[in-house]
Each structure stands twice: as C-alpha cells, then as structure tokens.
Design an enzyme around this catalytic site. Structure first.
Site, PDB file in Angstrom:
ATOM      1  N   ARG A 127       0.792  -1.260   0.000  1.00  0.00           N
ATOM      2  CA  ARG A 127       0.000   0.000   0.000  1.00  0.00           C
ATOM      3  C   ARG A 127       0.811   1.290   0.000  1.00  0.00           C
ATOM      4  O   ARG A 127       0.235   2.352   0.173  1.00  0.00           O
ATOM      5  CB  ARG A 127      -0.960   0.034   1.199  1.00  0.00           C
ATOM      6  CG  ARG A 127      -1.903  -1.146   1.289  1.00  0.00           C
ATOM      7  CD  ARG A 127      -2.799  -1.261   0.087  1.00  0.00           C
ATOM      8  NE  ARG A 127      -3.873  -2.220   0.293  1.00  0.00           N
ATOM      9  CZ  ARG A 127      -4.328  -3.031  -0.657  1.00  0.00           C
ATOM     10  NH1 ARG A 127      -3.801  -2.993  -1.877  1.00  0.00           N
ATOM     11  NH2 ARG A 127      -5.313  -3.856  -0.404  1.00  0.00           N
TER      12      ARG A 127
ATOM     13  N   HIS B  48      -3.338 -16.745  -6.984  1.00  0.00           N
ATOM     14  CA  HIS B  48      -4.605 -16.967  -6.253  1.00  0.00           C
ATOM     15  C   HIS B  48      -5.658 -17.738  -7.056  1.00  0.00           C
ATOM     16  O   HIS B  48      -6.804 -17.303  -7.170  1.00  0.00           O
ATOM     17  CB  HIS B  48      -5.157 -15.678  -5.631  1.00  0.00           C
ATOM     18  CG  HIS B  48      -5.390 -14.478  -6.508  1.00  0.00           C
ATOM     19  ND1 HIS B  48      -6.000 -14.550  -7.738  1.00  0.00           N
ATOM     20  CD2 HIS B  48      -5.131 -13.163  -6.291  1.00  0.00           C
ATOM     21  CE1 HIS B  48      -6.093 -13.341  -8.241  1.00  0.00           C
ATOM     22  NE2 HIS B  48      -5.564 -12.480  -7.391  1.00  0.00           N
TER      23      HIS B  48
ATOM     24  N   ASN C  42     -11.332 -10.909  -3.872  1.00  0.00           N
ATOM     25  CA  ASN C  42     -11.248 -11.275  -5.287  1.00  0.00           C
ATOM     26  C   ASN C  42     -10.037 -12.157  -5.520  1.00  0.00           C
ATOM     27  O   ASN C  42      -8.934 -11.728  -5.178  1.00  0.00           O
ATOM     28  CB  ASN C  42     -11.091 -10.026  -6.170  1.00  0.00           C
ATOM     29  CG  ASN C  42     -12.322  -9.169  -6.177  1.00  0.00           C
ATOM     30  OD1 ASN C  42     -13.363  -9.551  -5.665  1.00  0.00           O
ATOM     31  ND2 ASN C  42     -12.198  -7.983  -6.758  1.00  0.00           N
TER      32      ASN C  42
ATOM     33  N   ASP D 144      -1.655 -13.031  -0.762  1.00  0.00           N
ATOM     34  CA  ASP D 144      -2.503 -11.934  -1.265  1.00  0.00           C
ATOM     35  C   ASP D 144      -2.910 -11.029  -0.089  1.00  0.00           C
ATOM     36  O   ASP D 144      -4.051 -10.559  -0.007  1.00  0.00           O
ATOM     37  CB  ASP D 144      -3.728 -12.441  -2.026  1.00  0.00           C
ATOM     38  CG  ASP D 144      -4.420 -11.334  -2.814  1.00  0.00           C
ATOM     39  OD1 ASP D 144      -3.918 -10.184  -2.824  1.00  0.00           O
ATOM     40  OD2 ASP D 144      -5.472 -11.610  -3.422  1.00  0.00           O
TER      41      ASP D 144
HETATM   42  O1  DOR Z   1      -9.172  -9.212  -2.966  1.00  0.00           O
HETATM   43  C1  DOR Z   1      -8.268  -8.662  -3.561  1.00  0.00           C
HETATM   44  N1  DOR Z   1      -7.694  -7.545  -3.072  1.00  0.00           N
HETATM   45  N2  DOR Z   1      -7.857  -9.149  -4.729  1.00  0.00           N
HETATM   46  C2  DOR Z   1      -6.972  -8.499  -5.500  1.00  0.00           C
HETATM   47  O2  DOR Z   1      -6.630  -9.002  -6.552  1.00  0.00           O
HETATM   48  C3  DOR Z   1      -6.450  -7.178  -5.099  1.00  0.00           C
HETATM   49  C4  DOR Z   1      -6.494  -7.029  -3.641  1.00  0.00           C
HETATM   50  C5  DOR Z   1      -6.243  -5.614  -3.150  1.00  0.00           C
HETATM   51  O3  DOR Z   1      -5.348  -4.963  -3.678  1.00  0.00           O
HETATM   52  O4  DOR Z   1      -6.931  -5.189  -2.222  1.00  0.00           O
END
Ligand code: DOR
Length: 438
Positions: free
Chosen positions: A65, A231, A294, A321
C-alpha cells in the site's frame, strides 16, 4: 534487512529442508549469519524441542500500500507482519497509488523496501497505470530490479495480452497473472452457487477465472513466456494447469491460505474450515464484508481440491494476497466492501490447521511456503552448512488468538479475528539477521 546478526545454536528441533530432503530431529548452528557445522563460542542456545525449523517463507503476492494508501499498511508495518509470520521475502504488488509502472518507480520502491524486517521484492505493472491500454516498459523495469510484472487486481487486458506475453518472454521476465475476465464477473461479489442464491448476492462464476487461465496457458505455450497464475480458486483451473504442463508449457501457480481453508459458506456466517464437519452458519456473522475477496471464497469442493493440489505438489506455492484495508472500507454492506483480507500473520496457522486435520503433510506445507516460491523468483533457501541463515522456527502445537490489537499489520481486516489458531513463530532469521522473535 535490519536486525542483529544471528549467532545461535538451536538444539533438538525438527529440521525440515525441502532443498536437501531433510526431515529429522537435529541441531542448527548459525555463526555470523551463516549456517555452520559447529556453533561459535558464546552463541545463544535455544532449546528447540517441540519447534520446527525450516527455510524462511517467501510470499509471491503481498500488498504493502505504499505509496498512496499508507493508512492501511506501510512497507515497514507490512515487513513486521511478514517477519512475525515467518516470511523472509515478500513480493510487493504494483497496485499502489500511483502504480509502480516504470523503471523509476521500481527503483524508488526497491530503495523504500530496503532496511525493513523482511526482504521486499518489487513486481512492476504490466501496463501503464495498470490501465490495460498501454504497455509499461517491462525490460527497463526488469533492469531496475523488478522480479516479475503483473496488473494484479486485474488480468492483463485482452487487447494487450499477446504483446505482453511476447515482451515478457523477450525480457526473460515472469508474468504473475490475476486471472479474471470482468465481462464474466459482471458485478458478481461472491462465488456463484447455492449460497449466493440464498443470500441474494450476485454470483461470480468459476468461468471468469477459467477462461483467462486457458487464454494465458495458450499464450504461454506459443510465446514461451514464464507464466505464474496467482490466487487460483477453482478446481477446473488446476486441471487446466495440469493439462498445459503435460503439453510442455512452463507454468507455475499459487493459492492463498484463505481459498484453501474458508469456503463461500463464510459469507453466510459459517466459521468452519473447508475440511470440518458441516455446521450451521451463525446468521449474526452473515454478510461480513471481511469475507469479501477477489477472487471470491470458493465452493467447499473447490477449496478441498486446491488443498489436495498443494498436497500433491501441483500447486507450487501458498501466497497470501495480503490485502490490508482500513476498517471503514470493510464495514460497508457486503457488495460495497473493499475486496481483500490480510494474511501474512495467519498464513502459517491456516496451513498448520490443514496439517492437523490430516489434509496436508508438514513438509509439503513447508515447501509451498519456502523453497518452491523462492525458486520461482530465483532465490535459494537451504538449511545446509554454508548457506546464509534464512530460517523460521515455529511451534506448530502452540495456539494463539487472532487479535486486532496485537497484529503487526496496520490493518486487521480478516474474518479470523477472535479465532484460536495453531502455530506460533518463535524466531525468524532473514539474510543472517534476526528479524523477529517471540
Ligand atoms: O481481494 C483482492 N484484493 N484481490 C486483489 O486481486 C487485489 C487485492 C487488493 O489490492 O486489495
């Protein structure tokens, strides 16, 4: 990496080293950060009885982030979370703000990632701003130190896919692909199936993953680009990987700890693991935005198939992830909650829960978290004499409660909060330095 140089003698531990095929009770000596045959005089002795010592973990997929959303995580806090989870390398995804999509941005990220409690490797974006319209300069990013490229959060766009694979092959790079066809997701927020129907939430069909996986495997076959599918969440995707490998396609893949252990019934309020007996969900926990991710949590059958594919080695790696989000982005109605959950501090524990349930052998878990992902990005890991000490020592039987106030991550978005899990990391040594101990 920062931390005191390790001079240690760990005695009587279970040493598991997939690099040398070791799984035996023994001692591990470290002198000046190197694995040695005999401990140096004055080395600290650690009673390793009950501990498992393995090569340090390598996460191919984490979100730190920074820049842009450092309220959710910083490189520093993410590295502390990683070290607490036993990781000595994490690969940072480029969906920051701005995206890491140029050689300059990669250089800045490499510099910013140095000096924390974990080695940070940078993944560059495949397209400018990850927008899928214009190719990023992949060769320049590789020269600046990117270990892979990815438009994670999205798949490489259809319009750019062929050129991306050709340039990845030409630059000798690795493409880490988030397989998702948005036209098939079409507003889905959880896995399509009976639970989505019962909850009245729009479903996300497995075909949205599988069609992109098939496209990418075909392109990897013709271009010879190195492809890593991240993933994966569907049994059908694993079958596609097996088929492509049989045709000689060079492809590796990972699965997250949450897709292995939590099925889509968690969205309905279940908190049982995929391998546990059926239990009625708790309606008070239904629609918890912390279960939105996701790709979405899979069907129970798919979760168990993914776990079996880690056990038999088809899936190369478990990657977290780790996706930190601030509380307000998760306390929204389910369909508006930001997708993603944190994973660096709970990955080992979820794997060990599967081991306790008899679904996975401990050496297979260790290989999927350490040597195999490390090899994908060209890092060596071994407990052999002469190697740089890069290890984790954990107590697989000790239990801990997931508690927002004690997590090292700056975010606490996980539905595991409050649950008791097996596995406590006692010591992490990265690049010869002690980066974590408890
Ligand atoms: O759930 C997810 N969050 N899948 C992703 O591919 C990106 C990630 C995020 O950056 O928050």
């Amino acid at each position: 990496m920062t931390g005191p140089t390790a001079n240690l003698l760990i005695t009587g531990a279970r040493l598991i080293d997939p690099a040398t095929g070791t799984d035996a009770i023994g001692d591990l000596a470290i002198s000046d950060g190197l694995v040695v045959a005999d401990a140096p005089a004055g080395a600290e002795r650690i009673d390793g009885r009950g501990l498992v010592v393995t090569p340090g973990f390598c996460d191919l997929h984490a979100h730190l982030r920074q820049p842009g959303r450092d309220g959710a995580e910083t490189i520093e806090s993410g590295c502390r979370a990683a070290a607490r989870g036993g990781f000595t390398t994490i690969c940072a995804m480029p969906n920051t703000d701005p995206a890491i999509d140029s050689a300059e941005a990669v250089s800045r990220a490499v510099a910013a990632g140095a000096g924390g409690a974990c080695r940070v490797r940078i993944i560059g974006a495949a397209s400018v701003r990850r927008a899928g319209r214009e190719m990023a300069d992949l060769a320049a990013m590789a020269a600046a130190g990117a270990v892979a490229v990815s438009d994670d959060g999205c798949a490489v766009s259809g319009a750019m896919a062929r050129e991306t694979f050709e340039r990845v092959a030409a630059a000798g790079l690795l493409l880490i692909e988030h397989a998702e066809d948005p036209s098939l997701v079409a507003g889905g927020v959880m896995r399509a199936g009976p639970t989505a129907v019962r909850l009245g939430l729009p479903g996300w069909p497995p075909a949205a993953e599988l069609t992109t996986v098939e496209r990418d495997l075909a392109l990897a076959g013709t271009t010879r680009a190195r492809l890593h599918l991240t993933h994966l969440s569907c049994a059908a995707s694993i079958e596609a990987v097996r088929g492509a490998r049989a045709r000689g396609v060079a492809v590796t893949c990972d699965v997250t700890p949450h897709h292995l252990s939590m099925a889509d019934d968690w969205v309905a309020g279940s908190r049982r693991f995929a391998w546990d007996e059926e239990r009625a969900p708790d309606p008070a926990l239904a629609f918890d935005g912390r279960c939105r991710v996701n790709p979405p949590l899979a069907s129970r059958a798919d979760a168990l198939a993914l776990l079996a594919a880690v056990a038999d080695g088809t899936i190369d790696s478990i990657a977290t992830d780790h996706a930190p989000h601030p509380v307000e982005r998760k306390l929204a109605p389910f369909a508006s909650a930001a997708p993603g959950l944190i994973g660096l501090e709970t990955a080992l524990s979820l794997g060990l829960a599967a081991v306790e349930a008899g679904r996975l052998a401990l050496p297979a878990l260790v290989a999927a978290m350490s040597t195999r992902p490390a090899a994908i990005i060209g890092e060596a890991r071994s407990l052999a004499v002469g190697a740089t000490a890069d290890i984790v020592a954990f107590d697989p039987a000790a239990r801990w409660r997931v508690d927002a106030t004690t997590l090292e991550s700056a975010s606490s978005n996980t539905p595991l909060l409050g649950m008791e899990l097996p596995g406590v990391v006692r010591l992490t040594v990265g690049d010869g330095r002690i980066t974590y101990r408890s």
